[in-house]
Design an enzyme around this catalytic site. Structure first.
Site, short mmCIF file in Angstrom:
data_model
loop_
_atom_site.label_atom_id
_atom_site.label_comp_id
_atom_site.label_asym_id
_atom_site.label_seq_id
_atom_site.Cartn_x
_atom_site.Cartn_y
_atom_site.Cartn_z
CG HIS A 141 -2.01 -1.08 1.12
ND1 HIS A 141 -2.44 -1.64 -0.05
CD2 HIS A 141 -2.73 -1.70 2.11
CE1 HIS A 141 -3.36 -2.54 0.20
NE2 HIS A 141 -3.56 -2.62 1.49
CG HIS A 215 -7.73 -0.56 2.57
ND1 HIS A 215 -8.30 -1.30 3.60
CD2 HIS A 215 -6.74 -1.33 2.07
CE1 HIS A 215 -7.66 -2.44 3.71
NE2 HIS A 215 -6.70 -2.49 2.79
CD GLU A 350 -8.06 -3.69 -0.48
OE1 GLU A 350 -6.91 -3.42 -0.86
OE2 GLU A 350 -8.28 -4.53 0.40
#
Ligand code: BGC
Length: 386
Positions: A141, A215, A350
């Protein structure tokens, strides 16, 4: 014809033209979209940034709350079968828990690279880049100080049809190891048909890689102490990406048919989650990328919570979607409805390009070059089934 009747006809015509113009002007500017955005103080970070909360409300009373830290959605309400709007996204109860780490990435905008990059390394135009290694051997991420930890500039959009926020963040060349200065713009729009539309744009001044996502963890029961195992999920995907021990795709695009990964027909998330399956063991549950069928903006998934009647549909133009069943939720924090954020009390869908694309030439490319514009769109649409 008498003079008075002619005068009356002229007067009527003038009034009509004036009326039509007025209507046209009204449809050009949308004053209500601005009235439906409230701004309030949210908190102050340890760096001294004053964080604001922007609340979008639509005509049905649905609300989405966004803060200018991490572009985080702190609350999103959706109707149940009795028309009751309740918060359906996981989050912290104290602002400082978002500011000091947010290791679950609750509600955050993720960048520059959503999901994992193997060994936190990739090569672009003959140059190897090392990015932040924050997940075992990999980068996750966008690194520890990814976009979810950044101060985003937020402006309500004046002439939008529905309440819309424009979020911008400029990431410096070399931030978290990624090349190029990247200018990112994200629009959050709350429509009157209870949909949250998210549009992403980015531009760079050097070749780089980009994979942006959102997210939010959903729990359509509106009670964050309950697990999501009773939610019925359908993913319109015939294939998914198997992973290795560190959750990096092996490169294979595997058919879901006959496996616990088959969500082509709606089934409860909990139905096969404990099956004796190597991939489920590696993911500690579902934590994989599915490859939705088709391309362009299309409906890729639907989630139904039978008890409340809530339905969430996901539409995207991205080639992949990470379905994550909240396997790392560990009961360390209090939820917004009391109790703790226990295992599997939320799930994420996601939308994104595939994990580790910079190292896997057979995957759709995540490269962005100067002069090109990264653009992507995802919609989370809420409704009820009685
Ligand atoms: C990943 C999980 C990770 C989680 C962090 C998800 O996108 O797929 O592996 O643990 O984010 O909250």
């Amino acid at each position: 014809m008498k003079k008075t009747s002619i005068n009356l006809i002229i007067l009527f015509a003038v009034l009509c033209i004036f009326g039509c113009n007025k209507k046209e002007n009204q449809s050009k500017t949308h004053p209500t979209s601005m009235e439906n955005i409230q701004i309030s103080e949210y908190g102050v970070t340890s760096k001294g940034d004053s964080i604001k909360k922007f609340t979008l409300t639509n005509k049905n009373g649905m609300k989405v709350e966004v803060i200018n830290f991490g572009g985080i959605i702190t609350s999103l309400t959706a109707p149940d079968k009795n028309g009751k709007y309740e918060d359906v996204v996981l989050g912290f109860t104290r602002p400082e828990d978002y500011f000091n780490g947010n290791s679950y990435y609750f509600g955050a905008l993720i960048g520059r690279y959503g999901n994992r990059i193997a060994n936190a390394k990739f090569t672009l135009e003959d140059k190897t880049y090392e990015v932040d290694k924050n997940d075992g051997p990999n980068s996750l991420h966008g690194g520890k100080e990814g976009f979810h930890t950044k101060f985003w500039n937020i402006e309500p959009v004046k002439d939008a049809k529905f309440p819309t926020l424009k979020l911008t963040y400029t990431s410096a060349d070399g931030e978290e190891g990624f090349p190029g200065k990247l200018t990112t713009t994200v629009f959050y729009t709350l429509t009157d048909d209870d949909a949250l539309e998210i549009s992403y744009e980015a531009e760079t001044d050097k070749p780089t890689v980009v994979n942006l996502t959102q997210h939010s963890y959903f729990n359509l029961s509106g009670n964050f102490t309950k697990t999501i195992l009773d939610h019925e999920l359908q993913i319109n995907a015939d294939k998914f990406l198997p992973v290795n021990e560190t959750l990096i795709p092996t490169g294979e695009q595997k058919a879901v048919k006959g496996s616990p990964f088959d969500f082509t027909v709606s089934k409860p998330i909990g139905k096969d989650i404990n099956a004796d399956d190597d991939q489920l063991k590696k993911g500690k549950g579902y934590d994989h990328n599915w490859i939705p069928n088709g391309s362009g903006l299309r409906s890729i998934a639907k989630v139904y919570h039978p008890e409340s009647g809530r339905v969430m549909e996901v539409l995207t133009d991205e080639p992949g979607v990470q379905f994550y069943s909240g396997n790392f939720l560990d009961g360390k924090f209090e939820t917004k409805t009391g109790g703790k954020n226990e295992l599997r009390t939320g799930f994420c869908l996601e939308t994104q390009h595939f994990p580790d694309s910079p190292n896997q030439p057979s995957f759709p490319s995540t490269e962005l070059k100067p002069g090109q514009k990264y653009q992507s769109k995802t919609i989370y649409k809420f409704s009820v089934k009685k």
